[in-house]
Design a protein around this motif. Sequence first.
Motif: not given
Lengths: 120, 410, 175
Positions: A60-65, A115-119
């Motif tokens: 889901v990290q891709y979506y947050i970016y 920490n929403a910007l951590e990979w």
Amino acid sequence: MSVVNEWAFIGVFMAIAWIFPSLPLVISWLTRPRKANAIKMQTYECGVETVGDTWVQFKVQYYIYGLVFLVFDVELIFLFPWALAYNQLNFFAFGAGLLFIFLLADALIYAWKKNALEWA
Amino acid sequence: MQNACVDVLETLAPCLTTGGLDPGIAQFISILIGVALVALFPLVLVILLIWLERKIAARVQDRLGPNRVGPFGLFQNLADAVKLIIKEDITPAGADRLIFNLAPIIAVVSTTLIWAAIPFSPIHIGADLGIGLLYIVGVSSIGTLSVMMAGWASNNKYALLGSFRVVAQLVSYEIPLVLALLVPVLMTGSMGMQDIVRAQQGMWFIIPGLVSAVIFYISNLAETGRAPFDMIEAESELVAGYNIEYSGMKFGLFMANEFMHAFTANLLFSVIFLGGWAGPLSTQIPFLGFIWLMVKTFIVYIPSLILRATIPRVRIDQMMAFNWKFLVPVAIVNVIVVAFLLQIVKAIGWMPDPGNTDFLAHVPEAIILLAGNVALIAGVVTMLRNSGRRERLAEAAPAANDEHAIVAVH
Amino acid sequence: MLELNVQTIAFLIFAICSLGGALGVVTSRNLIHGALFLIVSLFGGAGFFVLLSAPFIAVVQVLVYIGAIAILIIFAVMLTRSMTGMRELFNRQWWLSAIVGVLLFLLLTIAVIMPVWGVNGSKSNQPVSDQVATTQDLGMALVDGNQYVLPFEVASLLLTGAMIGAIVIARDTED
């Protein structure tokens, strides 16, 4: 009228510019060999048979970016007219822009601390 | 009216009109020829660019590079292009054919569309849009779409994963790119490309906007997938990323697009920060402006080639952290600092009038802005040094404790 | 009467893009194809803005909608599992939604379009205003104390709220 003239250039460009990269593709289609067999057409997975379907459950990290990018993109859209008219405005305009940027920097700091910007 | 036909480069439309054509059609024909020139020039230039890259990378690595085909290996890329054209094109089973074929074309078109708005000389520009800068940013965001399309249409897990990473990288680095572009707009008061170049006839924007120039250059390196941000084409991981299933000329188009995009990004840098066509005698002889622009672009492009051959690749999480935790905050603070200093310069009265091309008139303003930029750089470096020192102390403290433990055991 | 000049042809092309794209979105069986049709439709919308002498909004449409939102939609579509081969396009209440659609069209025509353009389209040839506002006017209006500075700041609050909300929802599966 000159505004339409310039955009007419862009319009003609969009209508025609795709022909030039297509020319090598067309020449290639006319001149290349066609020896298709089943093994060549298989999808590539490091030389072994593919395992499982092709969909992939990604993080889901891709979506947050993408989301953070979207919010900052809209912020930049608001900032461009501000920057355009900046030279004719007084100090109040700087304050208004500063407040705008601060609120969004706030959002960036929130995302950073959570920490929403951590990979990972 | 006979003089109108003397310089065909400048006055094609009136020239055709005096020849007896309807003005509307003459306009259309001149637009068509302009479109053909602007769309073909980057495609033809790519051949030279790839040759240059191979030669420079070779020299950095202490070898010769291509030198067999043609003088100095100049025709090597023509040979490569012919090879790619006659290669067999393998479309994987289950791939979405229309999107699979469309993706490389959209990638190349999105890069050549940028060239439509770039001012090549005081009178030659494809389309002098009032919002030229924002148009360029918008068009380069279409390139991101082509990567997604390529990755999905390949019907391949690894292509999909690779394209997600690429899109995440491209999308993240667009923010400091556009933030850095706010500074020339602030200093010019217009988004039109010719206005930005004309405003630099006094002082190139790289001096008052040093930090934004650096941020713009770094973001361009990341946006075009050049080293050290070339996870996109990391051959050792994910095999070729979203390009896995592409073969033949479609792959060739993706490669050509990458080199074209890198050159276009450096072209933009020299237009926006290095004064574009502004140079000695460029207003009297317009074609000289074009030469100046190309010289400046190559001066900025060659370091990026040398960087590619020199610096190791950055990991994807390091890349993202670098962007969101360093570049974006620095770019935001930079915009605030420049806006503040511009207000001060205006209040003091040192702001030169727009249209003033005298170098000395711009010096006071440039000195104040440059001082602000240098202060910003000093502040950033100090913060980095302090946080680095803190990290090193934190690492050294437990190690010191371990030493004590070892001594105690003895 | 309809004159066939560049603007009319451009309008036709953009209309076909918008409507055709929208039609493609709702009728395609493959969600990714639907997302790509959406992009075509948004391009048509951007073209309309150019025809209306608002090039800034046109580029904003391309930059934000196509460059950010469409990509997010494609990401979201790829998060879901079955994105190809949808079984049915219509469910069983299609007749009800057709009635609502026609009623909505009549409502919009009577209540919104006719008062502005006249009953037979008689007022549609008059320009909306005699000045064309530039992007610089927009910038000055955004920070003018008498005009739009409050919505300008509230917009940034809204964006901050949106980002915080999205992060809260998206990170919910962690910790």
